[in-house]
Scaffold this motif. Structure first.
Motif, short mmCIF file in Angstrom:
data_model
loop_
_atom_site.label_atom_id
_atom_site.label_comp_id
_atom_site.label_asym_id
_atom_site.label_seq_id
_atom_site.Cartn_x
_atom_site.Cartn_y
_atom_site.Cartn_z
N CYS A 2 0.85 -1.19 0.00
CA CYS A 2 0.00 0.00 0.00
C CYS A 2 0.89 1.24 0.00
O CYS A 2 1.72 1.41 0.87
CB CYS A 2 -0.89 -0.02 1.23
N SER A 4 1.11 5.62 -0.72
CA SER A 4 0.34 6.84 -0.63
C SER A 4 0.07 7.40 -2.03
O SER A 4 0.93 7.38 -2.90
CB SER A 4 1.12 7.88 0.18
N PHE A 24 -12.26 14.56 -0.04
CA PHE A 24 -10.90 14.51 0.47
C PHE A 24 -10.30 15.90 0.65
O PHE A 24 -9.08 16.07 0.54
CB PHE A 24 -9.99 13.71 -0.46
N TRP A 35 -4.76 15.33 3.03
CA TRP A 35 -4.03 14.09 2.74
C TRP A 35 -4.23 13.01 3.80
O TRP A 35 -4.14 11.82 3.49
CB TRP A 35 -2.55 14.37 2.53
N SER A 36 -4.54 13.39 5.02
CA SER A 36 -4.74 12.39 6.07
C SER A 36 -6.04 11.62 5.85
O SER A 36 -6.23 10.55 6.42
CB SER A 36 -4.76 13.06 7.44
N ASN A 37 -6.92 12.14 5.01
CA ASN A 37 -8.22 11.53 4.76
C ASN A 37 -8.27 10.77 3.43
O ASN A 37 -9.24 10.09 3.15
CB ASN A 37 -9.29 12.62 4.78
N PHE A 39 -7.93 7.96 0.97
CA PHE A 39 -7.78 6.52 0.84
C PHE A 39 -8.61 6.10 -0.36
O PHE A 39 -9.82 6.33 -0.38
CB PHE A 39 -8.25 5.78 2.10
N PRO A 41 -9.46 2.88 -2.50
CA PRO A 41 -9.35 1.47 -2.86
C PRO A 41 -9.55 1.34 -4.36
O PRO A 41 -10.42 1.98 -4.95
CB PRO A 41 -10.48 0.81 -2.08
N ASP A 51 -10.45 3.69 -9.35
CA ASP A 51 -11.04 3.50 -8.02
C ASP A 51 -12.09 2.40 -8.04
O ASP A 51 -12.41 1.83 -9.09
CB ASP A 51 -11.57 4.82 -7.46
#
Length: 63
Positions: A2, A4, A24, A35-37, A39, A41, A51
């Motif tokens: 994984c 970033s 985001f 950026w901390s939020n 994610f 997939p 995505d």
């Protein structure tokens, strides 16, 4: 592995529109990515991050 999304960022301007659509961004400043939020997939298809909804994530370097 994984990694970033920030590691693959090519154009923050292009990614910002996607980030706004997906939530985001910072609540007090929607012009800045939180950026901390972030994610996302998904999977790599033809060198692009796609995505889980089937949308190519813009602003990232092709792999």
């Amino acid at each position: 592995m994984c990694r970033s999304v920030h590691d693959f960022l090519e154009s923050e301007v292009d990614f910002l529109a996607y980030a706004k659509q997906k939530g985001f961004v910072q609540p007090n400043d929607p012009q800045k990515i939180d950026w901390s939020n972030v994610f996302i997939p998904g999977q790599i298809k033809n060198g692009y991050l796609v995505d889980s909804e089937g949308e190519v994530v813009p602003g990232l370097k092709k792999r």
